[in-house]
Design a protein around this motif. Structure first.
Motif, mmCIF file in Angstrom:
data_model
loop_
_atom_site.group_PDB
_atom_site.id
_atom_site.type_symbol
_atom_site.label_atom_id
_atom_site.label_comp_id
_atom_site.label_asym_id
_atom_site.label_seq_id
_atom_site.Cartn_x
_atom_site.Cartn_y
_atom_site.Cartn_z
ATOM 1 N N GLU A 161 0.782 -1.161 0.044
ATOM 2 C CA GLU A 161 0.061 0.197 0.096
ATOM 3 C C GLU A 161 0.983 1.154 -0.060
ATOM 4 O OE1 GLU A 161 -3.715 2.410 2.610
ATOM 5 O OE2 GLU A 161 -2.739 0.345 3.124
ATOM 6 N N LEU A 162 1.911 1.230 0.866
ATOM 7 C CA LEU A 162 3.018 2.471 0.721
ATOM 8 C C LEU A 162 3.498 2.607 -0.458
ATOM 9 C CD1 LEU A 162 4.235 4.827 2.454
ATOM 10 C CD2 LEU A 162 5.838 3.124 3.184
ATOM 11 N N GLN A 163 3.954 1.441 -0.914
ATOM 12 C CA GLN A 163 4.477 1.427 -2.403
ATOM 13 C C GLN A 163 3.512 1.987 -3.551
ATOM 14 O OE1 GLN A 163 5.283 -2.304 -4.557
ATOM 15 N NE2 GLN A 163 7.502 -1.761 -4.618
ATOM 16 N N GLY A 164 2.284 1.909 -3.139
ATOM 17 C CA GLY A 164 1.350 2.546 -4.319
ATOM 18 C C GLY A 164 1.136 3.867 -3.899
ATOM 19 N N ASP A 165 1.285 4.429 -2.608
ATOM 20 C CA ASP A 165 1.306 5.671 -2.436
ATOM 21 C C ASP A 165 2.429 6.353 -2.980
ATOM 22 O OD1 ASP A 165 -0.942 5.206 -0.975
ATOM 23 O OD2 ASP A 165 0.054 5.283 1.011
ATOM 24 N N VAL A 166 3.570 5.877 -2.978
ATOM 25 C CA VAL A 166 4.695 6.573 -3.217
ATOM 26 C C VAL A 166 4.914 6.552 -4.838
ATOM 27 C CG1 VAL A 166 7.258 6.185 -3.497
ATOM 28 C CG2 VAL A 166 6.257 5.674 -1.464
ATOM 29 N N MET A 167 4.340 5.555 -5.504
ATOM 30 C CA MET A 167 4.348 5.627 -6.929
ATOM 31 C C MET A 167 3.234 6.696 -7.333
ATOM 32 S SD MET A 167 4.781 1.574 -7.741
ATOM 33 C CE MET A 167 6.365 0.731 -7.757
ATOM 34 N N ARG A 168 2.275 6.494 -6.663
ATOM 35 C CA ARG A 168 1.246 7.727 -7.230
ATOM 36 C C ARG A 168 1.630 9.007 -7.160
ATOM 37 N NH1 ARG A 168 -5.021 7.670 -5.108
ATOM 38 N NH2 ARG A 168 -5.921 9.299 -6.673
ATOM 39 N N ALA A 169 2.528 9.291 -5.988
ATOM 40 C CA ALA A 169 3.211 10.630 -5.765
ATOM 41 C C ALA A 169 4.116 10.878 -6.855
ATOM 42 C CB ALA A 169 3.756 10.791 -4.380
ATOM 43 N N GLN A 170 4.735 9.849 -7.335
ATOM 44 C CA GLN A 170 5.776 10.093 -8.486
ATOM 45 C C GLN A 170 5.092 10.186 -9.719
ATOM 46 O OE1 GLN A 170 8.131 6.378 -7.631
ATOM 47 N NE2 GLN A 170 9.790 7.699 -6.754
ATOM 48 N N GLY A 171 3.712 10.139 -9.899
ATOM 49 C CA GLY A 171 2.881 10.191 -11.079
ATOM 50 C C GLY A 171 2.651 8.868 -11.855
ATOM 51 N N ASP A 172 3.184 7.794 -11.507
ATOM 52 C CA ASP A 172 3.268 6.457 -12.260
ATOM 53 C C ASP A 172 1.685 5.823 -11.533
ATOM 54 O OD1 ASP A 172 3.147 4.026 -13.179
ATOM 55 O OD2 ASP A 172 5.231 3.698 -12.987
ATOM 56 N N LYS A 173 0.389 6.083 -12.051
ATOM 57 C CA LYS A 173 -0.572 5.649 -11.706
ATOM 58 C C LYS A 173 -1.129 4.063 -11.658
ATOM 59 C CE LYS A 173 -2.853 10.246 -12.151
ATOM 60 N NZ LYS A 173 -4.030 10.820 -12.913
ATOM 61 N N ALA A 174 -0.366 3.784 -12.898
ATOM 62 C CA ALA A 174 -0.623 2.453 -13.353
ATOM 63 C C ALA A 174 0.147 1.439 -12.377
ATOM 64 C CB ALA A 174 -0.242 1.984 -14.745
ATOM 65 N N ALA A 175 1.511 1.961 -11.906
ATOM 66 C CA ALA A 175 2.061 1.114 -11.083
ATOM 67 C C ALA A 175 1.496 1.150 -9.701
ATOM 68 C CB ALA A 175 3.555 1.385 -10.969
ATOM 69 N N ALA A 176 0.998 2.271 -9.304
ATOM 70 C CA ALA A 176 0.322 2.368 -7.989
ATOM 71 C C ALA A 176 -0.903 1.726 -7.953
ATOM 72 C CB ALA A 176 0.077 3.879 -7.939
ATOM 73 N N LEU A 177 -1.587 1.633 -8.846
ATOM 74 C CA LEU A 177 -2.933 0.676 -8.731
ATOM 75 C C LEU A 177 -2.476 -0.908 -8.794
ATOM 76 C CD1 LEU A 177 -5.915 0.535 -9.088
ATOM 77 C CD2 LEU A 177 -5.887 0.705 -11.542
ATOM 78 N N GLU A 178 -1.625 -0.807 -9.299
ATOM 79 C CA GLU A 178 -1.240 -2.429 -9.385
ATOM 80 C C GLU A 178 -0.901 -2.820 -7.851
ATOM 81 O OE1 GLU A 178 -0.338 -6.571 -10.467
ATOM 82 O OE2 GLU A 178 -1.631 -4.947 -11.399
ATOM 83 N N ALA A 179 0.272 -2.073 -7.317
ATOM 84 C CA ALA A 179 0.566 -2.263 -6.045
ATOM 85 C C ALA A 179 -0.679 -2.355 -4.982
ATOM 86 C CB ALA A 179 1.579 -0.881 -5.546
ATOM 87 N N TYR A 180 -1.640 -1.381 -5.159
ATOM 88 C CA TYR A 180 -2.799 -1.391 -4.327
ATOM 89 C C TYR A 180 -3.616 -2.626 -4.485
ATOM 90 C CZ TYR A 180 -2.291 3.728 -3.424
ATOM 91 O OH TYR A 180 -1.945 4.996 -3.115
ATOM 92 N N ARG A 181 -3.679 -2.986 -5.544
ATOM 93 C CA ARG A 181 -4.349 -4.243 -6.062
ATOM 94 C C ARG A 181 -3.686 -5.650 -5.489
ATOM 95 N NH1 ARG A 181 -6.425 -2.881 -12.083
ATOM 96 N NH2 ARG A 181 -8.488 -1.753 -11.443
ATOM 97 N N GLN A 182 -2.283 -5.647 -5.550
ATOM 98 C CA GLN A 182 -1.709 -6.737 -4.818
ATOM 99 C C GLN A 182 -1.917 -6.684 -3.361
ATOM 100 O OE1 GLN A 182 2.587 -7.272 -6.006
ATOM 101 N NE2 GLN A 182 2.033 -6.438 -8.145
ATOM 102 N N ALA A 183 -1.703 -5.329 -2.639
ATOM 103 C CA ALA A 183 -1.979 -5.418 -1.495
ATOM 104 C C ALA A 183 -3.334 -5.900 -0.979
ATOM 105 C CB ALA A 183 -1.730 -3.757 -0.988
ATOM 106 N N ASP A 184 -4.333 -5.598 -1.729
ATOM 107 C CA ASP A 184 -5.742 -6.152 -1.523
ATOM 108 C C ASP A 184 -5.672 -7.596 -1.409
ATOM 109 O OD1 ASP A 184 -8.574 -5.494 -0.914
ATOM 110 O OD2 ASP A 184 -8.857 -6.344 -2.845
ATOM 111 N N ALA A 185 -5.142 -8.039 -2.539
ATOM 112 C CA ALA A 185 -5.323 -9.503 -2.790
ATOM 113 C C ALA A 185 -4.612 -10.314 -1.729
ATOM 114 C CB ALA A 185 -4.440 -9.868 -4.269
#
Length: 228
Positions: free
Chosen positions: A169-193
């Motif tokens: 989830e934190l990785q997703g937050d960081v990637m979103r802050a870096q502007g990489d929305k696709a990677a952020a969403l993937e990290a969030y979904r992995q966290a949820d799974a």
């Protein structure tokens, strides 16, 4: 085995053996006894120290509860935390005390102080559970400070452990802050799974909101791109 003819001969043989070996035997017995009682004394000392640390930590938890409830006893809590850190650094109680101090520093917005407390915990060689918890908090502090690459590096190292859900989830937050929305969403979904596969899943509605929000953003971006 030599057989002695009379009781007097037996007594004399015992006396002779004692003259030859008695001193070394007595010394060996004395050394053995000192080791036994020394070890027991050390264990008793360690037990007393652990009990003292436990009492201090219980008092710290009570003071911290007051801090969280109405802001009182902050000074008491910090004094107890410092006492544990100064006198019992090898105990997990001291490491948890430093985590409490890091929490206060974060609440104050003093991220440098929080980072110092967390690094102190890691320097004590904590067990795996405390280490993972501390590293995760350190990554969050670095994220709050804008040190995105440092936060991402720590989160990456925690993805395969007990803190995998929070790390992703934190990785997703960081990637979103870096502007990489696709990677952020993937990290969030992995966290949820991973969370859903756990025996006792975390109740994290915020993660669901992040997934839905970012998925909607990506959908809107695709529509805008198609229209253009």
């Amino acid at each position: 085995m030599e057989t002695y003819r009379t009781e007097e001969e037996q007594v004399e043989a015992i006396k002779h053996w004692w003259r030859e070996n008695g001193k070394s035997t007595a010394l060996g017995v004395a050394i053995a006894l000192s080791l036994v009682f020394g070890w027991r004394g050390w264990n008793n000392y360690q037990a007393d120290r652990a009990a003292e640390a436990s009492v201090l930590y219980e008092n710290l938890l009570q003071a911290d509860a007051a801090v969280q409830s109405n802001g009182s006893k902050r000074e008491t809590a910090e004094h107890l935390a410092n006492t544990l850190k100064d006198g019992f650094s090898g105990h997990s109680y001291a490491q948890y005390a430093a985590l409490i101090q890091a929490k206060y520093a974060v609440n104050d917005g003093d991220y440098d102080a929080a980072e110092a407390e967390l690094n102190w915990v890691l320097a004590q060689g904590p067990d795996a559970a405390i280490k993972a918890q501390t590293q995760l908090r350190l990554a969050r502090v670095q994220f709050a400070k804008g040190e995105l690459d440092a936060a991402l590096a720590i989160a990456e190292g925690l993805k395969d452990g007990s803190a995998a859900v929070q790390a992703l989830e934190l990785q997703g937050d960081v990637m979103r802050a870096q502007g990489d929305k696709a990677a952020a969403l993937e990290a969030y979904r992995q966290a949820d799974a991973i969370n859903r596969q756990q025996e006792n899943p975390l109740n994290n509605p915020l993660l669901k909101m992040k997934i839905n929000s970012l998925a909607a953003e990506q959908g809107a971006d695709k529509n805008t791109t198609a229209q253009n």
